[in-house]
Design a protein around this motif. Structure first.
Motif, PDB file in Angstrom:
ATOM      1  N   LEU A  16       0.814  -1.210   0.000  1.00 28.23           N
ATOM      2  CA  LEU A  16       0.000   0.000   0.000  1.00 28.23           C
ATOM      3  C   LEU A  16       0.849   1.262   0.000  1.00 28.23           C
ATOM      4  CD1 LEU A  16      -2.770  -1.068   2.522  1.00 28.23           C
ATOM      5  CD2 LEU A  16      -2.888  -1.064   0.031  1.00 28.23           C
ATOM      6  N   SER A  17       1.929   1.258   0.789  1.00 28.65           N
ATOM      7  CA  SER A  17       2.753   2.452   0.902  1.00 28.65           C
ATOM      8  C   SER A  17       4.075   2.090   1.540  1.00 28.65           C
ATOM      9  CB  SER A  17       2.044   3.503   1.773  1.00 28.65           C
ATOM     10  OG  SER A  17       1.997   3.059   3.120  1.00 28.65           O
ATOM     11  N   GLY A  18       4.983   3.055   1.527  1.00 32.59           N
ATOM     12  CA  GLY A  18       6.252   2.829   2.206  1.00 32.59           C
ATOM     13  C   GLY A  18       6.063   2.602   3.692  1.00 32.59           C
ATOM     14  N   GLY A  19       5.067   3.267   4.286  1.00 36.31           N
ATOM     15  CA  GLY A  19       4.810   3.082   5.711  1.00 36.31           C
ATOM     16  C   GLY A  19       4.405   1.664   6.033  1.00 36.31           C
ATOM     17  N   VAL A  20       3.528   1.090   5.208  1.00 35.53           N
ATOM     18  CA  VAL A  20       3.124  -0.303   5.400  1.00 35.53           C
ATOM     19  C   VAL A  20       4.312  -1.223   5.177  1.00 35.53           C
ATOM     20  CG1 VAL A  20       1.681  -2.162   4.504  1.00 35.53           C
ATOM     21  CG2 VAL A  20       0.724   0.123   4.817  1.00 35.53           C
ATOM     22  N   LEU A  21       5.112  -0.913   4.172  1.00 38.59           N
ATOM     23  CA  LEU A  21       6.295  -1.720   3.875  1.00 38.59           C
ATOM     24  C   LEU A  21       7.216  -1.812   5.084  1.00 38.59           C
ATOM     25  CD1 LEU A  21       8.129  -3.140   1.725  1.00 38.59           C
ATOM     26  CD2 LEU A  21       9.106  -0.902   1.307  1.00 38.59           C
ATOM     27  N   LEU A  22       7.538  -0.676   5.680  1.00 38.31           N
ATOM     28  CA  LEU A  22       8.477  -0.667   6.796  1.00 38.31           C
ATOM     29  C   LEU A  22       7.852  -1.207   8.074  1.00 38.31           C
ATOM     30  CD1 LEU A  22      10.416   2.655   6.169  1.00 38.31           C
ATOM     31  CD2 LEU A  22      11.086   0.310   5.618  1.00 38.31           C
ATOM     32  N   ALA A  23       6.530  -1.098   8.215  1.00 38.15           N
ATOM     33  CA  ALA A  23       5.880  -1.693   9.378  1.00 38.15           C
ATOM     34  C   ALA A  23       5.927  -3.209   9.298  1.00 38.15           C
ATOM     35  CB  ALA A  23       4.430  -1.211   9.465  1.00 38.15           C
ATOM     36  N   THR A  24       5.787  -3.738   8.095  1.00 41.86           N
ATOM     37  CA  THR A  24       5.822  -5.180   7.891  1.00 41.86           C
ATOM     38  C   THR A  24       7.249  -5.714   7.905  1.00 41.86           C
ATOM     39  OG1 THR A  24       3.790  -5.141   6.589  1.00 41.86           O
ATOM     40  CG2 THR A  24       5.246  -7.016   6.250  1.00 41.86           C
ATOM     41  N   SER A  25       8.166  -4.963   7.302  1.00 41.36           N
ATOM     42  CA  SER A  25       9.554  -5.407   7.153  1.00 41.36           C
ATOM     43  C   SER A  25      10.504  -4.260   7.475  1.00 41.36           C
ATOM     44  CB  SER A  25       9.785  -5.912   5.727  1.00 41.36           C
ATOM     45  OG  SER A  25       8.853  -6.905   5.385  1.00 41.36           O
ATOM     46  N   PRO A  26      10.655  -3.905   8.741  1.00 42.00           N
ATOM     47  CA  PRO A  26      11.451  -2.725   9.093  1.00 42.00           C
ATOM     48  C   PRO A  26      12.914  -2.819   8.684  1.00 42.00           C
ATOM     49  CG  PRO A  26      10.887  -4.007  11.051  1.00 42.00           C
ATOM     50  CD  PRO A  26      10.079  -4.563   9.927  1.00 42.00           C
ATOM     51  N   TRP A  27      13.419  -4.045   8.466  1.00 43.82           N
ATOM     52  CA  TRP A  27      14.815  -4.204   8.066  1.00 43.82           C
ATOM     53  C   TRP A  27      15.093  -3.624   6.683  1.00 43.82           C
ATOM     54  CZ3 TRP A  27      11.735  -7.955  10.210  1.00 43.82           C
ATOM     55  CH2 TRP A  27      10.921  -8.682   9.321  1.00 43.82           C
ATOM     56  N   LEU A  28      14.036  -3.390   5.885  1.00 43.34           N
ATOM     57  CA  LEU A  28      14.243  -2.788   4.570  1.00 43.34           C
ATOM     58  C   LEU A  28      14.683  -1.336   4.671  1.00 43.34           C
ATOM     59  CD1 LEU A  28      11.326  -4.355   2.520  1.00 43.34           C
ATOM     60  CD2 LEU A  28      13.733  -4.979   2.494  1.00 43.34           C
ATOM     61  N   ALA A  29      14.695  -0.801   5.893  1.00 47.89           N
ATOM     62  CA  ALA A  29      15.265   0.530   6.107  1.00 47.89           C
ATOM     63  C   ALA A  29      16.738   0.559   5.717  1.00 47.89           C
ATOM     64  CB  ALA A  29      15.102   0.939   7.580  1.00 47.89           C
ATOM     65  N   ALA A  30      17.347  -0.602   5.553  1.00 52.11           N
ATOM     66  CA  ALA A  30      18.744  -0.656   5.113  1.00 52.11           C
ATOM     67  C   ALA A  30      18.935   0.037   3.771  1.00 52.11           C
ATOM     68  CB  ALA A  30      19.208  -2.110   5.005  1.00 52.11           C
ATOM     69  N   PHE A  31      17.874   0.118   2.959  1.00 49.23           N
ATOM     70  CA  PHE A  31      17.969   0.744   1.652  1.00 49.23           C
ATOM     71  C   PHE A  31      17.697   2.244   1.688  1.00 49.23           C
ATOM     72  CE2 PHE A  31      16.594  -3.686   0.558  1.00 49.23           C
ATOM     73  CZ  PHE A  31      17.768  -4.063  -0.083  1.00 49.23           C
ATOM     74  N   ALA A  32      17.424   2.794   2.857  1.00 47.15           N
ATOM     75  CA  ALA A  32      16.974   4.184   2.957  1.00 47.15           C
ATOM     76  C   ALA A  32      18.006   5.175   2.422  1.00 47.15           C
ATOM     77  CB  ALA A  32      16.616   4.525   4.396  1.00 47.15           C
ATOM     78  N   GLU A  33      19.287   4.869   2.593  1.00 51.33           N
ATOM     79  CA  GLU A  33      20.332   5.809   2.186  1.00 51.33           C
ATOM     80  C   GLU A  33      21.092   5.313   0.963  1.00 51.33           C
ATOM     81  OE1 GLU A  33      22.776   6.817   5.530  1.00 51.33           O
ATOM     82  OE2 GLU A  33      21.086   6.740   6.906  1.00 51.33           O
ATOM     83  N   GLN A  34      20.411   4.552   0.129  1.00 52.15           N
ATOM     84  CA  GLN A  34      21.079   3.913  -0.993  1.00 52.15           C
ATOM     85  C   GLN A  34      21.757   4.906  -1.936  1.00 52.15           C
ATOM     86  OE1 GLN A  34      18.501   1.435  -3.385  1.00 52.15           O
ATOM     87  NE2 GLN A  34      20.067  -0.138  -3.488  1.00 52.15           N
ATOM     88  N   LYS A  35      21.105   6.025  -2.212  1.00 56.85           N
ATOM     89  CA  LYS A  35      21.696   7.012  -3.118  1.00 56.85           C
ATOM     90  C   LYS A  35      22.967   7.608  -2.531  1.00 56.85           C
ATOM     91  CE  LYS A  35      17.480   8.402  -5.561  1.00 56.85           C
ATOM     92  NZ  LYS A  35      16.576   9.527  -5.887  1.00 56.85           N
ATOM     93  N   GLU A  36      22.969   7.793  -1.215  1.00 54.25           N
ATOM     94  CA  GLU A  36      24.122   8.415  -0.560  1.00 54.25           C
ATOM     95  C   GLU A  36      25.349   7.505  -0.561  1.00 54.25           C
ATOM     96  OE1 GLU A  36      21.058   8.564   0.425  1.00 54.25           O
ATOM     97  OE2 GLU A  36      20.627  10.703   0.463  1.00 54.25           O
ATOM     98  N   THR A  37      25.146   6.200  -0.774  1.00 57.43           N
ATOM     99  CA  THR A  37      26.277   5.269  -0.719  1.00 57.43           C
ATOM    100  C   THR A  37      26.832   4.937  -2.096  1.00 57.43           C
ATOM    101  OG1 THR A  37      24.788   3.349  -0.752  1.00 57.43           O
ATOM    102  CG2 THR A  37      25.424   4.226   1.409  1.00 57.43           C
ATOM    103  N   ILE A  38      26.329   5.597  -3.128  1.00 53.42           N
ATOM    104  CA  ILE A  38      26.859   5.369  -4.474  1.00 53.42           C
ATOM    105  C   ILE A  38      28.352   5.724  -4.502  1.00 53.42           C
ATOM    106  CG2 ILE A  38      26.782   6.167  -6.867  1.00 53.42           C
ATOM    107  CD1 ILE A  38      23.781   6.557  -6.531  1.00 53.42           C
ATOM    108  N   GLY A  39      29.153   4.836  -5.077  1.00 52.98           N
ATOM    109  CA  GLY A  39      30.591   5.065  -5.156  1.00 52.98           C
ATOM    110  C   GLY A  39      31.365   4.450  -4.011  1.00 52.98           C
TER     111      GLY A  39
END
Length: 423
Positions: A16-39
């Motif tokens: 339904l949304s990112g909020g539902v996603l993280l409530a169901t699978s909070p470990w996916l927060a690992a991808f939150a800073e993906q753009k910042e880790t480029i390089g």
């Protein structure tokens, strides 16, 4: 699904949304800073690059944010095969020497179960982030010590429970946690195969070195190799752990050079009375594997990518006539008694969890999340705890089978989990 875009991931899973996603699978927060880790890169050493280790490496080498810089194994054939994927990696025969390498940020441990314990402790002591294949350790005491060491290390800790990152399971848990299938009344898990688990022994190798899963001093067999995946579905769905277990195990078919069960069944009980079954027979593969989450409004079978509502559209008039006729006929038979009314079920085709089945089993996403976490030095919520309890429940079930007793989950091994009971 390498280099996943989080927004696209949400779209692909149908959540339904990112909020539902993280409530169901909070470990996916690992991808939150993906753009910042480029390089940036996670420099990883692989300890035990055998068949499973090489499988994980096949995903790691596709990730531009990962560099496999070291390999360690006592079996040269495994090293030779692993070097084909990571030809620039340094090779070690002693894992402690690998851990001394300051050029390594993290280790992936894919060795036999009984040697996980010391390797994981030594890796944390060496200041490395750790990915350890399931199950975490050989005993409940060892598993608890590893978790305590992780908590004091300030390092990232992942366990190889790839269902946590499997889109179809994440979608299934959305249906569970939003109440779409109602109140859970039971969870049934089964994993059936028809083989003895024995592998061919290469030259210059021993049977125990290759077939360690079959020896009781190296493995707990079915429970630590298979059940750990499926029992984790129960804690994920229920958001708590069962408080007791009973079971039965035996060697019933594959009897040559085998010390672990080829037939196992356990019943885990939650505090509210809900039970979770695990069943495995290694001499019949007809039903394969599945987790069945049984709710008051519906049922989910993740491996089939399907869910089913209890109430479905009425059958066509002709089929309904047959159904009514059968009810009238069998309901009048004297052997049945007046209390029995047969139910001729309508065909329930169910609904698909996702629009596509080409999403993998979560292994790629799991390893990407590990790399992101290593780079950012941030542990995703609950992923270590899910892995911890998957191992502990597997080990407790095995102990219940060996002792032929109903066992309570020991208080000394309870940890904080979603604000449920802990010590």
């Amino acid at each position: 699904m390498t280099n996943i875009n989080r927004r696209q991931f949400i779209k692909n899973t149908g959540l339904l949304s990112g909020g539902v996603l993280l409530a169901t699978s909070p470990w996916l927060a690992a991808f939150a800073e993906q753009k910042e880790t480029i390089g940036e890169r996670a420099r990883i050493g692989v300890i035990g690059p055998g068949s499973r280790g090489q499988h994980l490496m096949s995903f790691l080498v596709q990730n531009p944010k990962v560099e496999i810089v070291a390999l360690c194994d006592t079996f040269q054939l495994s090293i030779d095969e692993a070097l084909k994927m990571a030809p620039k990696a340094k090779v070690y025969a002693d894992y402690k020497k690998l851990l001394e390498d300051k050029n390594i940020d993290a280790v992936v441990i894919t060795t036999p179960l009984h040697i996980h314990y010391q390797m994981v402790l030594d890796a944390f002591d060496a200041g490395k982030h750790v990915f350890c294949e399931k199950s975490i350790a050989y005993s409940m005491e060892e598993t608890h010590t590893i978790y305590q060491q992780y908590k004091s290390s300030n390092k990232v800790f992942f366990v190889g429970q790839q269902r946590l990152f499997d889109p179809k399971y994440i979608r299934a848990m959305e249906l569970v946690h939003t109440g779409e299938i109602g109140e859970i009344g039971g969870i049934r898990n089964f994993w059936h195969r028809n083989n003895d688990w024995r592998r061919e022994i290469p030259a210059n190798a021993s049977d125990k070195q290759i077939n360690w899963r079959l020896y009781s001093d190296c493995s707990k067999g079915i429970m630590t190799e298979l059940a750990c995946h499926q029992l984790q579905i129960g804690t994920w769905a229920m958001r708590e752990i069962p408080n007791k277990v009973m079971g039965h195990g035996a060697i019933t078919f594959w009897k040559e050079k085998r010390e672990v069960y080829d037939n196992a069944s356990c019943i885990y009980m939650f505090e509210n009375g809900v039970k979770m079954n695990f069943d495995s027979v290694l001499s019949n593969k007809f039903y394969g594997l599945e987790e069945q989450i049984l709710g008051s409004k519906g049922t989910i079978e993740p491996e089939k990518y399907k869910y089913y509502y209890e109430e479905i559209s009425p059958a066509p008039a002709f089929l309904q006539l047959i159904n009514d006729t059968e009810n009238a006929l069998f309901g009048s038979l004297p052997f049945a008694g007046t209390s029995w009314v047969p139910e001729t079920a309508n065909t329930n085709e169910g609904h698909y969890l996702m629009d596509t089945k080409s999403v993998g089993d979560g292994t790629s996403l799991m390893l990407e999340a590990f790399a992101e976490s290593v780079i950012t030095n941030k542990q995703p919520p609950l992923i270590a705890e899910e892995g911890y309890y998957a191992t502990q429940l597997s080990l407790l079930g095995h102990e219940a089978m060996v002792k032929e007793q109903m066992l309570l989950f020991p208080d000394q091994f309870k940890i904080d989990y979603l604000n449920h009971k802990s010590v």
